[in-house]
Write a protein that holds these residues in place. Structure first.
Motif, PDB file in Angstrom:
ATOM      1  N   PHE A  13     -26.828  55.570  10.392  1.00 17.68           N
ATOM      2  CA  PHE A  13     -28.230  55.207  10.611  1.00 17.68           C
ATOM      3  C   PHE A  13     -28.387  53.880  11.341  1.00 17.68           C
ATOM      4  CE2 PHE A  13     -28.158  58.268   7.188  1.00 17.68           C
ATOM      5  CZ  PHE A  13     -29.127  59.166   7.606  1.00 17.68           C
ATOM      6  N   LYS A  14     -27.267  53.218  11.630  1.00 18.32           N
ATOM      7  CA  LYS A  14     -27.252  52.013  12.486  1.00 18.32           C
ATOM      8  C   LYS A  14     -28.229  50.947  12.006  1.00 18.32           C
ATOM      9  CE  LYS A  14     -24.477  54.266  15.321  1.00 18.32           C
ATOM     10  NZ  LYS A  14     -23.040  54.123  15.078  1.00 18.32           N
ATOM     11  N   VAL A  15     -28.301  50.727  10.693  1.00 18.91           N
ATOM     12  CA  VAL A  15     -29.248  49.710  10.225  1.00 18.91           C
ATOM     13  C   VAL A  15     -28.791  48.331  10.705  1.00 18.91           C
ATOM     14  CG1 VAL A  15     -29.972  51.080   8.238  1.00 18.91           C
ATOM     15  CG2 VAL A  15     -28.160  49.368   7.949  1.00 18.91           C
ATOM     16  N   ASP A  16     -29.774  47.476  10.995  1.00 19.31           N
ATOM     17  CA  ASP A  16     -29.497  46.129  11.509  1.00 19.31           C
ATOM     18  C   ASP A  16     -29.529  45.087  10.410  1.00 19.31           C
ATOM     19  OD1 ASP A  16     -29.488  46.744  14.458  1.00 19.31           O
ATOM     20  OD2 ASP A  16     -31.441  47.543  13.893  1.00 19.31           O
ATOM     21  N   ALA A  17     -30.021  45.467   9.229  1.00 22.95           N
ATOM     22  CA  ALA A  17     -30.037  44.578   8.066  1.00 22.95           C
ATOM     23  C   ALA A  17     -30.065  45.477   6.841  1.00 22.95           C
ATOM     24  CB  ALA A  17     -31.266  43.675   8.084  1.00 22.95           C
ATOM     25  N   LEU A  18     -29.453  45.018   5.760  1.00 24.57           N
ATOM     26  CA  LEU A  18     -29.389  45.851   4.559  1.00 24.57           C
ATOM     27  C   LEU A  18     -29.824  45.014   3.353  1.00 24.57           C
ATOM     28  CD1 LEU A  18     -26.394  48.231   3.815  1.00 24.57           C
ATOM     29  CD2 LEU A  18     -27.948  47.361   2.092  1.00 24.57           C
ATOM     30  N   VAL A  19     -30.796  45.545   2.616  1.00 23.31           N
ATOM     31  CA  VAL A  19     -31.289  44.853   1.419  1.00 23.31           C
ATOM     32  C   VAL A  19     -31.087  45.747   0.211  1.00 23.31           C
ATOM     33  CG1 VAL A  19     -33.311  43.861   0.278  1.00 23.31           C
ATOM     34  CG2 VAL A  19     -32.992  43.558   2.740  1.00 23.31           C
ATOM     35  N   PHE A  20     -30.498  45.175  -0.818  1.00 24.85           N
ATOM     36  CA  PHE A  20     -30.229  45.910  -2.057  1.00 24.85           C
ATOM     37  C   PHE A  20     -31.186  45.415  -3.130  1.00 24.85           C
ATOM     38  CE2 PHE A  20     -28.324  47.424  -5.803  1.00 24.85           C
ATOM     39  CZ  PHE A  20     -27.364  48.366  -5.483  1.00 24.85           C
ATOM     40  N   GLY A  79     -32.266  48.818   6.333  1.00 23.48           N
ATOM     41  CA  GLY A  79     -31.755  49.676   5.275  1.00 23.48           C
ATOM     42  C   GLY A  79     -32.144  49.127   3.920  1.00 23.48           C
ATOM     43  N   ILE A  80     -32.695  49.982   3.071  1.00 21.16           N
ATOM     44  CA  ILE A  80     -33.046  49.575   1.703  1.00 21.16           C
ATOM     45  C   ILE A  80     -32.247  50.429   0.738  1.00 21.16           C
ATOM     46  CG2 ILE A  80     -34.887  49.499  -0.041  1.00 21.16           C
ATOM     47  CD1 ILE A  80     -36.857  48.948   2.219  1.00 21.16           C
ATOM     48  N   MET A  81     -31.406  49.797  -0.063  1.00 21.85           N
ATOM     49  CA  MET A  81     -30.650  50.505  -1.098  1.00 21.85           C
ATOM     50  C   MET A  81     -31.242  50.155  -2.451  1.00 21.85           C
ATOM     51  SD  MET A  81     -26.682  50.141   0.179  1.00 21.85           S
ATOM     52  CE  MET A  81     -25.951  50.906  -1.267  1.00 21.85           C
ATOM     53  N   SER A  82     -31.733  51.178  -3.146  1.00 15.19           N
ATOM     54  CA  SER A  82     -32.288  50.985  -4.486  1.00 15.19           C
ATOM     55  C   SER A  82     -31.280  51.493  -5.505  1.00 15.19           C
ATOM     56  CB  SER A  82     -33.577  51.787  -4.667  1.00 15.19           C
ATOM     57  OG  SER A  82     -34.487  51.524  -3.621  1.00 15.19           O
TER      58      SER A  82
END
Ligand code: SAH
Length: 250
Positions: A67-74, A5-8
């Protein structure tokens, strides 16, 4: 395969990420557009975080639950608090605190009630990999930024820092407030409006989290005049290059 997951935080950052994804499909949930696709062979879901703790926590929850993300980067911008966190530097969080959380005297200041903690740590391996990518990108700013932006924003030798980021529902733009934050949270490198909330949600779900922020201003009275130009010409380009470098070698 793991879903990332990428949160911008910024529209410009998200646009740059979407331009790099060859095949993204839009899925609309909770008034947000989630972009499901690939980048450097990884399954990726990219989304605009929205601004402030509640909006970002909602976005994170959908990423994790739906979305069942396994890692999240902001990725985003932040105001520099520590004297050495200068405009154009990048901060990779090792931990985050909500600077506007205060349930005292029932709980110590900053502690999030029922969590028994004020500080939410990021995932060490994920953060280390992103810091390495950031160092690589910042070692040659001219490869990613225009000459005029480098000159105008004085970005000759930008640096990567790792440490504490603090978050709250306020854009910090006075010297008085910046100094008050530095006094009460002396370890804080930078201040923004979402990270600690997203870190809390990721702790709840047991999913690794990392946060990368480009210092866009010094969170003081002379917060530089051209925030939007900085986001467009510097911060969003750094975010794109750092994420790309990281995913390419992951
Ligand atoms: N013009 C922008 C507004 C950004 S608000 C837009 O319309 O999108 C500021 C964003 O940058 C927030 O996401 C926050 O996390 C971060 N930020 C940058 N500098 C900050 C500061 N000094 N204090 C708080 N947040 C800051």
């Amino acid at each position: 395969m793991a879903v990332i997951g990428i949160m911008s935080a910024m529209h410009e950052e998200l646009a740059a990420v979407l331009a790099a994804m060859p095949d993204e499909q839009r899925v609309r949930v909770a008034e947000r557009d989630f972009w499901v696709g690939h980048w450097h062979g990884h399954d990726v879901v990219a989304v605009l975080s929205r601004i402030g703790k509640v909006a970002a926590a909602t976005t994170a929850t959908v990423l994790l639950e739906r979305f069942k993300v396994d890692a999240l980067v902001f990725t985003g911008a932040a105001g520099g608090l520590a004297p050495h966190a200068q405009v154009g530097d990048v901060v990779v969080a090792t931990g985050l605190v909500q600077h506007d959380m205060d349930a005292s005297p029932l709980f110590p200041q900053y502690e999030v009630p029922l969590y028994g903690r004020a500080r939410f740590d990021t995932d060490p391996a994920l953060s280390q990999a992103l810091a390495a990518a950031a160092s690589q990108v910042l070692s040659d700013p001219a490869q990613h930024l225009g000459a005029q932006a480098i000159a105008d924003f004085h970005l000759l030798s930008p640096r990567v820092h790792q440490g504490l980021i603090v978050s709250g529902d306020r854009f910090v733009s006075t010297t008085a407030e910046s100094q008050a934050l530095q006094h009460s949270l002396p370890d804080a490198l930078a201040v923004e409006m979402e990270g600690a909330a997203v870190a809390q949600v990721c702790l709840d779900y047991g999913v690794p989290f990392a946060a990368v922020r480009t210092i866009s201003d010094r969170a003081d009275d002379d917060a530089h005049t051209d925030f939007n130009r900085f986001i467009r010409e510097v911060a969003s380009r750094y975010s794109l290059a750092i994420l790309s470098q990281w995913l390419m070698h992951r």
